[in-house]
Design a protein around this motif. Structure first.
Motif, PDB file in Angstrom:
ATOM      1  N   ALA A   6       0.842  -1.085   0.131  1.00 19.15           N
ATOM      2  CA  ALA A   6      -0.097   0.091   0.106  1.00 19.15           C
ATOM      3  C   ALA A   6       0.963   1.148   0.171  1.00 19.15           C
ATOM      4  O   ALA A   6       1.942   1.404   0.611  1.00 19.15           O
ATOM      5  N   LEU A   7       0.207   2.329  -0.543  1.00 21.42           N
ATOM      6  CA  LEU A   7       0.910   3.501  -0.666  1.00 21.42           C
ATOM      7  C   LEU A   7       0.081   4.510   0.028  1.00 21.42           C
ATOM      8  O   LEU A   7      -1.142   4.734  -0.946  1.00 21.42           O
ATOM      9  N   VAL A  77      -2.421  -1.030  -3.631  1.00 22.87           N
ATOM     10  CA  VAL A  77      -3.411  -0.045  -3.075  1.00 22.87           C
ATOM     11  C   VAL A  77      -2.742   1.534  -3.103  1.00 22.87           C
ATOM     12  O   VAL A  77      -1.746   1.546  -2.460  1.00 22.87           O
ATOM     13  N   VAL A  78      -3.379   2.538  -3.767  1.00 29.24           N
ATOM     14  CA  VAL A  78      -2.882   4.081  -3.669  1.00 29.24           C
ATOM     15  C   VAL A  78      -3.955   4.441  -2.828  1.00 29.24           C
ATOM     16  O   VAL A  78      -5.312   4.650  -3.636  1.00 29.24           O
ATOM     17  N   VAL A  79      -3.604   5.350  -1.827  1.00 27.69           N
ATOM     18  CA  VAL A  79      -4.670   6.124  -1.152  1.00 27.69           C
ATOM     19  C   VAL A  79      -4.220   7.658  -1.077  1.00 27.69           C
ATOM     20  O   VAL A  79      -3.101   7.736  -0.588  1.00 27.69           O
ATOM     21  N   ALA A 125      -3.042  -5.791  -9.959  1.00 29.77           N
ATOM     22  CA  ALA A 125      -4.152  -5.622  -9.492  1.00 29.77           C
ATOM     23  C   ALA A 125      -4.683  -4.461  -8.507  1.00 29.77           C
ATOM     24  O   ALA A 125      -5.075  -4.461  -7.594  1.00 29.77           O
ATOM     25  N   ALA A 126      -3.975  -3.226  -9.091  1.00 34.78           N
ATOM     26  CA  ALA A 126      -3.991  -2.184  -8.249  1.00 34.78           C
ATOM     27  C   ALA A 126      -5.149  -1.544  -8.184  1.00 34.78           C
ATOM     28  O   ALA A 126      -5.891  -1.586  -9.125  1.00 34.78           O
ATOM     29  N   LYS A 127      -5.466  -0.675  -7.139  1.00 34.04           N
ATOM     30  CA  LYS A 127      -6.655   0.054  -6.849  1.00 34.04           C
ATOM     31  C   LYS A 127      -6.261   1.311  -6.437  1.00 34.04           C
ATOM     32  O   LYS A 127      -5.264   1.606  -5.773  1.00 34.04           O
ATOM     33  N   GLU A 216     -11.959  -1.855   4.303  1.00 39.18           N
ATOM     34  CA  GLU A 216     -12.794  -2.780   3.955  1.00 39.18           C
ATOM     35  C   GLU A 216     -13.585  -2.502   2.680  1.00 39.18           C
ATOM     36  O   GLU A 216     -13.733  -3.440   1.680  1.00 39.18           O
ATOM     37  N   PHE A 217     -13.767  -1.457   2.553  1.00 36.59           N
ATOM     38  CA  PHE A 217     -14.325  -0.962   1.240  1.00 36.59           C
ATOM     39  C   PHE A 217     -13.195  -1.218   0.156  1.00 36.59           C
ATOM     40  O   PHE A 217     -13.679  -1.568  -0.998  1.00 36.59           O
ATOM     41  N   VAL A 218     -12.060  -0.796   0.320  1.00 34.88           N
ATOM     42  CA  VAL A 218     -11.133  -1.032  -0.449  1.00 34.88           C
ATOM     43  C   VAL A 218     -10.980  -2.438  -1.072  1.00 34.88           C
ATOM     44  O   VAL A 218     -10.722  -2.718  -2.138  1.00 34.88           O
TER      45      VAL A 218
END
Length: 260
Positions: A6-7, A77-79, A125-127, A216-218
């Motif tokens: 994650a980032l 995952v990038v937030v 599989a990035a989001k 959990e949403f991610v």
């Protein structure tokens, strides 16, 4: 399925810091990257977290600095949490504050996502998640709520549009991107904006409490949900949700899609 890496961009406080700690606990600290503008205090992050210093999302090189800080690693995952809230009243608007809010909330996400995609810094599989706000929903703004807050609401609405447009650019790559209202948060930012008096009335939560449903949403985010504005905690913390969206939203379980 929980991500392997994650980032968190804007990780020095509030929800950004809470998410950094949360992902470090489930992926291992060495698989978490946390971008900050200034050097962190000793012990601020879990030991082993990869801290990327000097990332100022009000500057055009923010994306390049994040990519350089990844040192060739890719992330799942990038937030983008970085934000700015400066309260305004009609007749007392501030030009510099508005420019700063629009830059951080609506321009920086474009540069950050472009840099990550073009440098192949995203795992297969990035989001991507952009922290915006229900404050950027034009539909949820009512006469009862009143005016003012031009830069805040306007920049969040612009951020929602940016995310929508990015979803089209990322469609062929199979990368979902969502805009998220995390709930009404008890943070230094909202406290300084004079919102502390509404905490109890509006069901405000701490960043640590919000981080769990956020993550959990991610986990659930997929291409069917891309390009939309979501509230992982449902209508909680949205004062006029029932008035605008109907009483049924009160009992809605799971992530709630918010109107533009």
């Amino acid at each position: 399925m929980s991500p392997q890496s994650a980032l968190i961009i804007g990780a020095s406080r509030g929800l950004g810091l809470a998410l950094t700690k949360h992902y470090a606990s489930i992926t291992g600290p060495s698989n978490v990257f946390a971008s900050v503008r200034s050097s962190p205090k000793p012990g601020e992050f879990p030991q082993g977290v990869n801290v990327i210093e000097g990332v100022d999302v009000s500057k055009p090189d923010c994306g390049d600095k994040v990519v350089n800080g990844l040192k060739g690693r890719s992330v799942e995952v990038v937030v983008v949490v970085a934000g700015l809230l400066k309260p305004e009243k009609f007749g007392e608007s501030n030009w510099e504050d508005e420019i700063a809010m629009y830059t951080i909330c609506a321009i920086a996400p474009v540069k950050l996502v472009e840099a990550l995609v073009m440098s192949s810094s995203l795992a297969p599989a990035a989001k991507i998640i952009l922290l915006t706000s229900e404050g950027g929903s034009i539909t949820l703004r009512t006469q009862g709520e009143g005016g003012g807050m031009f830069g805040h609401h306007g920049s969040k609405a612009a951020g929602n549009m940016v995310g929508r447009l990015l979803s089209f650019d990322l469609q062929e790559r199979g990368i979902p991107i969502a805009m998220v209202h995390p709930g009404f948060l008890k943070t230094e930012m909202t406290k300084n904006a004079g919102m502390e008096e509404f905490y109890d009335q509006m069901g405000a939560v701490t960043p640590e409490e919000a981080a769990i449903p956020f993550a959990e949403f991610v986990d659930k985010l997929d291409m069917s949900m891309t390009g939309k504005l979501w509230a992982p905690m449902g209508a909680r913390g949205i004062g006029n949700a029932e008035e605008v969206m109907g009483k049924s939203v009160k009992d809605h379980k799971g992530p709630l899609e918010l109107p533009w």
